[in-house]
Structures are given as structure tokens and as C-alpha cells.
Design a protein around this motif. Sequence first.
Motif, PDB file in Angstrom:
ATOM      1  N   ALA A  51      54.317  50.497  -1.195  1.00 22.66           N
ATOM      2  CA  ALA A  51      52.851  50.565  -1.191  1.00 22.66           C
ATOM      3  C   ALA A  51      52.337  51.426  -2.343  1.00 22.66           C
ATOM      4  CB  ALA A  51      52.351  51.104   0.149  1.00 22.66           C
ATOM      5  N   GLU A  52      52.979  52.566  -2.577  1.00 18.10           N
ATOM      6  CA  GLU A  52      52.552  53.434  -3.677  1.00 18.10           C
ATOM      7  C   GLU A  52      52.765  52.764  -5.026  1.00 18.10           C
ATOM      8  OE1 GLU A  52      53.412  57.812  -1.751  1.00 18.10           O
ATOM      9  OE2 GLU A  52      55.104  56.664  -2.562  1.00 18.10           O
ATOM     10  N   MET A  53      53.909  52.149  -5.209  1.00 17.27           N
ATOM     11  CA  MET A  53      54.218  51.554  -6.505  1.00 17.27           C
ATOM     12  C   MET A  53      53.329  50.349  -6.803  1.00 17.27           C
ATOM     13  SD  MET A  53      55.842  52.258  -9.174  1.00 17.27           S
ATOM     14  CE  MET A  53      57.087  53.424  -8.713  1.00 17.27           C
ATOM     15  N   THR A  54      53.090  49.497  -5.807  1.00 14.82           N
ATOM     16  CA  THR A  54      52.244  48.334  -6.074  1.00 14.82           C
ATOM     17  C   THR A  54      50.801  48.750  -6.323  1.00 14.82           C
ATOM     18  OG1 THR A  54      51.944  47.923  -3.701  1.00 14.82           O
ATOM     19  CG2 THR A  54      53.710  46.692  -4.827  1.00 14.82           C
ATOM     20  N   ALA A  55      50.384  49.883  -5.771  1.00 12.44           N
ATOM     21  CA  ALA A  55      49.018  50.371  -5.985  1.00 12.44           C
ATOM     22  C   ALA A  55      48.872  51.184  -7.268  1.00 12.44           C
ATOM     23  CB  ALA A  55      48.576  51.211  -4.789  1.00 12.44           C
ATOM     24  N   GLU A  56      49.959  51.846  -7.718  1.00 11.93           N
ATOM     25  CA  GLU A  56      49.845  52.821  -8.795  1.00 11.93           C
ATOM     26  C   GLU A  56      50.525  52.470 -10.112  1.00 11.93           C
ATOM     27  OE1 GLU A  56      51.406  56.535  -7.383  1.00 11.93           O
ATOM     28  OE2 GLU A  56      50.243  56.448  -5.527  1.00 11.93           O
ATOM     29  N   LEU A  57      51.411  51.501 -10.141  1.00 14.82           N
ATOM     30  CA  LEU A  57      52.211  51.287 -11.354  1.00 14.82           C
ATOM     31  C   LEU A  57      51.341  51.048 -12.584  1.00 14.82           C
ATOM     32  CD1 LEU A  57      55.012  51.230 -12.576  1.00 14.82           C
ATOM     33  CD2 LEU A  57      55.112  48.780 -12.093  1.00 14.82           C
ATOM     34  N   HIS A  58      50.205  50.386 -12.415  1.00 13.10           N
ATOM     35  CA  HIS A  58      49.342  50.108 -13.563  1.00 13.10           C
ATOM     36  C   HIS A  58      48.831  51.386 -14.234  1.00 13.10           C
ATOM     37  CE1 HIS A  58      46.461  50.564 -10.272  1.00 13.10           C
ATOM     38  NE2 HIS A  58      45.592  50.914 -11.197  1.00 13.10           N
ATOM     39  N   ASP A  59      48.860  52.525 -13.506  1.00 15.59           N
ATOM     40  CA  ASP A  59      48.430  53.804 -14.064  1.00 15.59           C
ATOM     41  C   ASP A  59      49.590  54.660 -14.580  1.00 15.59           C
ATOM     42  OD1 ASP A  59      45.695  53.442 -13.644  1.00 15.59           O
ATOM     43  OD2 ASP A  59      45.802  54.228 -11.599  1.00 15.59           O
ATOM     44  N   HIS A  60      50.812  54.230 -14.383  1.00 12.01           N
ATOM     45  CA  HIS A  60      51.982  55.002 -14.812  1.00 12.01           C
ATOM     46  C   HIS A  60      52.220  54.838 -16.315  1.00 12.01           C
ATOM     47  CE1 HIS A  60      54.207  55.983 -10.880  1.00 12.01           C
ATOM     48  NE2 HIS A  60      52.963  55.665 -10.577  1.00 12.01           N
ATOM     49  N   PRO A  61      52.906  55.811 -16.909  1.00 12.02           N
ATOM     50  CA  PRO A  61      53.272  55.667 -18.327  1.00 12.02           C
ATOM     51  C   PRO A  61      54.063  54.368 -18.556  1.00 12.02           C
ATOM     52  CG  PRO A  61      53.749  57.891 -17.546  1.00 12.02           C
ATOM     53  CD  PRO A  61      53.371  57.077 -16.339  1.00 12.02           C
ATOM     54  N   GLY A  62      53.840  53.783 -19.714  1.00 13.44           N
ATOM     55  CA  GLY A  62      54.539  52.548 -20.059  1.00 13.44           C
ATOM     56  C   GLY A  62      53.822  51.297 -19.592  1.00 13.44           C
ATOM     57  N   SER A  63      52.625  51.456 -19.028  1.00 11.20           N
ATOM     58  CA  SER A  63      51.887  50.311 -18.493  1.00 11.20           C
ATOM     59  C   SER A  63      50.726  49.880 -19.377  1.00 11.20           C
ATOM     60  CB  SER A  63      51.365  50.631 -17.087  1.00 11.20           C
ATOM     61  OG  SER A  63      52.436  50.888 -16.217  1.00 11.20           O
ATOM     62  N   SER A  64      50.577  50.521 -20.517  1.00  7.06           N
ATOM     63  CA  SER A  64      49.483  50.212 -21.427  1.00  7.06           C
ATOM     64  C   SER A  64      50.027  49.540 -22.683  1.00  7.06           C
ATOM     65  CB  SER A  64      48.742  51.493 -21.802  1.00  7.06           C
ATOM     66  OG  SER A  64      47.795  51.247 -22.807  1.00  7.06           O
ATOM     67  N   ALA A  65      49.391  48.459 -23.083  1.00  2.00           N
ATOM     68  CA  ALA A  65      49.839  47.720 -24.269  1.00  2.00           C
ATOM     69  C   ALA A  65      49.729  48.556 -25.538  1.00  2.00           C
ATOM     70  CB  ALA A  65      49.044  46.436 -24.413  1.00  2.00           C
ATOM     71  N   ASP A  66      48.842  49.541 -25.573  1.00  2.00           N
ATOM     72  CA  ASP A  66      48.667  50.332 -26.785  1.00  2.00           C
ATOM     73  C   ASP A  66      49.324  51.714 -26.703  1.00  2.00           C
ATOM     74  OD1 ASP A  66      46.916  51.333 -24.926  1.00  2.00           O
ATOM     75  OD2 ASP A  66      45.177  51.357 -26.250  1.00  2.00           O
ATOM     76  N   GLY A  67      50.177  51.923 -25.686  1.00  2.00           N
ATOM     77  CA  GLY A  67      50.873  53.201 -25.531  1.00  2.00           C
ATOM     78  C   GLY A  67      52.364  53.049 -25.747  1.00  2.00           C
ATOM     79  N   PRO A  68      53.110  54.129 -25.491  1.00  2.00           N
ATOM     80  CA  PRO A  68      54.573  54.043 -25.624  1.00  2.00           C
ATOM     81  C   PRO A  68      55.157  53.082 -24.589  1.00  2.00           C
ATOM     82  CG  PRO A  68      53.930  56.166 -24.689  1.00  2.00           C
ATOM     83  CD  PRO A  68      52.670  55.439 -25.044  1.00  2.00           C
ATOM     84  N   VAL A  69      56.293  52.499 -24.919  1.00  2.00           N
ATOM     85  CA  VAL A  69      56.958  51.555 -24.018  1.00  2.00           C
ATOM     86  C   VAL A  69      58.386  52.023 -23.750  1.00  2.00           C
ATOM     87  CG1 VAL A  69      55.582  49.572 -24.761  1.00  2.00           C
ATOM     88  CG2 VAL A  69      57.748  50.064 -25.899  1.00  2.00           C
TER      89      VAL A  69
END
Length: 124
Positions: A51-69
Motif C-alpha cells: 500500500a505504501e509503495m503503490t501510493a508513494e513510489l512516484h515521489d521517491h528518488p529515481g521517479s522523475s524523468a529529469d532527475g537522477p536514475v
Amino acid sequence: MRQERNPVSAAIEGELRLLDPAVRSSRAEVVRLLDPEFTEVGASGRRYTYAEMTAELHDHPGSSADGPVYVPSEITGVLLAPHLVHLTYETHFAGCRALRSSLWRKQDENTGWRMYYHQGTPTS
């Protein structure tokens, strides 16, 4: 009769998808790739539930196209049972390294391979 693809290859494909910022930022994709009984112990030491991961992963590091991967290397897998695969590998992310271990399981043909457990351990 349809031939099933290699379970280790299927698990590696799923793992690599979960490292992709486009997938990490999509709740629908995360739900598709995580087992409903999923748990994780992250490299931070924090424990995450499905539940936490499906709700929060989009806010975790590595989830932004313009950030670090996350950059994975040395990924290997072993079939532990007919529907259970263990993967190990290393990631590099924003100057940090972590050793990672995941269990992937396949409950049925409709859902396919899903990540059941994941652990990240920081390393120097």
C-alpha cells in the motif's frame, strides 16, 4: 501449446521496468508489477508495504524523468521454484551504490511475474 518465456528473463525485465522513471511515476504500472503481498526493506532501512509503495513510489528518488536514475549492473537470477525467482544486482544512483535482492513470483497466467520482496543495502 504456448511456450512460457524464461522465468529469470521475465523477472529481470520486470526489475528493469521498476527502475525506469516512467514506470515508477505510473501508479497503474507499479500496481501491475508489485505483488499484493509485497514488502521492501529499502537502502534507507525503512520497511515499505504494498500500500505504501503503490501510493508513494512516484515521489521517491529515481521517479522523475529529469532527475537522477538508477543504473543497474551485474544483474543475475536463479529460479528457486517453478514460480519463484531470486535476483541480485548492484545499483548506482546519484553517487551512491547499493546491493539489491528481489524475489519475483508468478501466482497465475493473468497477473504474470510480480515483485514479492525487495531489499537494498548501501555499500561503499
